[in-house]
Enzyme design. Sequence first.
Site, short mmCIF file in Angstrom:
data_model
loop_
_atom_site.label_atom_id
_atom_site.label_comp_id
_atom_site.label_asym_id
_atom_site.label_seq_id
_atom_site.Cartn_x
_atom_site.Cartn_y
_atom_site.Cartn_z
CE1 TYR A 142 -3.08 -3.32 0.17
CE2 TYR A 142 -3.65 -2.76 2.28
CZ TYR A 142 -3.41 -3.37 1.30
OH TYR A 142 -4.77 -4.35 1.33
CE LYS A 187 1.19 -17.74 -2.26
NZ LYS A 187 0.49 -19.27 -1.86
CG ASP A 219 -2.30 -19.76 0.47
OD1 ASP A 219 -1.04 -20.04 1.27
OD2 ASP A 219 -1.99 -20.73 -0.72
CG ASP A 243 -6.90 -4.55 4.58
OD1 ASP A 243 -8.23 -3.91 5.29
OD2 ASP A 243 -6.88 -3.71 2.97
CG ASP A 247 -11.88 -6.44 7.23
OD1 ASP A 247 -11.72 -5.63 7.79
OD2 ASP A 247 -12.58 -5.14 6.10
#
Length: 355
Positions: A142, A187, A219, A243, A247
Amino acid sequence: MDKHIAVIRGDGIGPEIVEQALKVLQQVGLRFGHTFHITDVGMGGCAVDRWGDPLPEEELKKCLAADSVLLGAVGGPRWNQLPGPMRPEKGLLRLRAGLGVYANNRPAKIWPQLADASPLKRELVDQGIDFILVRELTGGLYFGEHRTEGDTATDVLTYSVPEIERIGRIAFETARKRRGRLCSVEKSNVLDTSRLWKKVMHQLAEAYPDVELTDMLVDNCAMQIVKNPAQFDVLVTENMFGDILSDEASMITGSIGMIPSSSLGDGTRGLYEPIHGSAPDIAGKDLANPVGTILSAAMMLRCSFGMSAEADVVEKAVDAYLNAGFRTADIMQEGMKQVGCRTCGELIAGFLEKG
Ligand code: NAD
């Protein structure tokens, strides 16, 4: 003890929910002999209306002068059409950068009284879901370079060792104060940044022999959060993975109005806020659930002011309020007593006084 708190009521339900948290803090002050000095700070849509700027420098300075910052929520449809720098959310980004907070901590806890609100199967919920996700907040994808050239777009993902070390330390310290288990999520089978992340986390682990460090690919982690969430104590991950996973983690609790959060940097000053937004659909109707904000204030007591006993008492008062069968509309269940935002705050402050 005397503490100075910068309070950002913000927009929508922000002023209603913050008011309830202040009632609870006042009660904490009375019970434990502390004085909380409150400074109101204008940020968000209300600041755009007043000054044409979602966070004027003078308002940011008030936050920087405080021991900590408590925020309701900002934004709403009235300000959606404004150009980028005028948007309420820009105020929030500027605030985070100004305070230097790089670690966002979100607890995912299911209150046993609200187990039915979770979308997960009852047998999973009954195993006890109580973990914290620590998300790196100011680096990664980001904050990398974004560019579009012709039909190709590029976003750059960079992490440096110091950036990983500082978030890692916060995560290890958090795990140390809990059940002593930290899972680092990355990852590393594909990304160089993730391989560096993993290496740095393992180097840090040597200084925390009391914390058990494990690794998980992002994942797989997304699956494990819904398959076996009771396995987690503290998770730490980079900005974009965090992020998305935060959620997901908040959704399994089933009640967005109940979840607090903290954002921390190097010092003790933090930014504390519920995870939800300004809920314009219910603003001004006395329908909002203020518990996420009240629990954010409890996190502030514990993490910024070192007042663990005081934070415990606030959490116990929320527990007593739920045990007594009170519910705001968002978590209302059959046979329970529905209350508004104001009454919820008064009841929790009352349980705190008695408890
Ligand atoms: P939202 O979280 O405000 O609302 C989503 C749904 O949850 C709504 O139905 C709302 O009524 C309900 N809800 C949220 N909080 C609640 C509470 N405490 N009690 C009961 N019900 C609650 O998300 P949204 O509608 O997507 O966003 C509304 C505005 O908030 C937007 O302008 C968005 O940009 C802003 N926002 C601000 C923050 C922040 O200030 N940190 C975070 C997210 C969104």
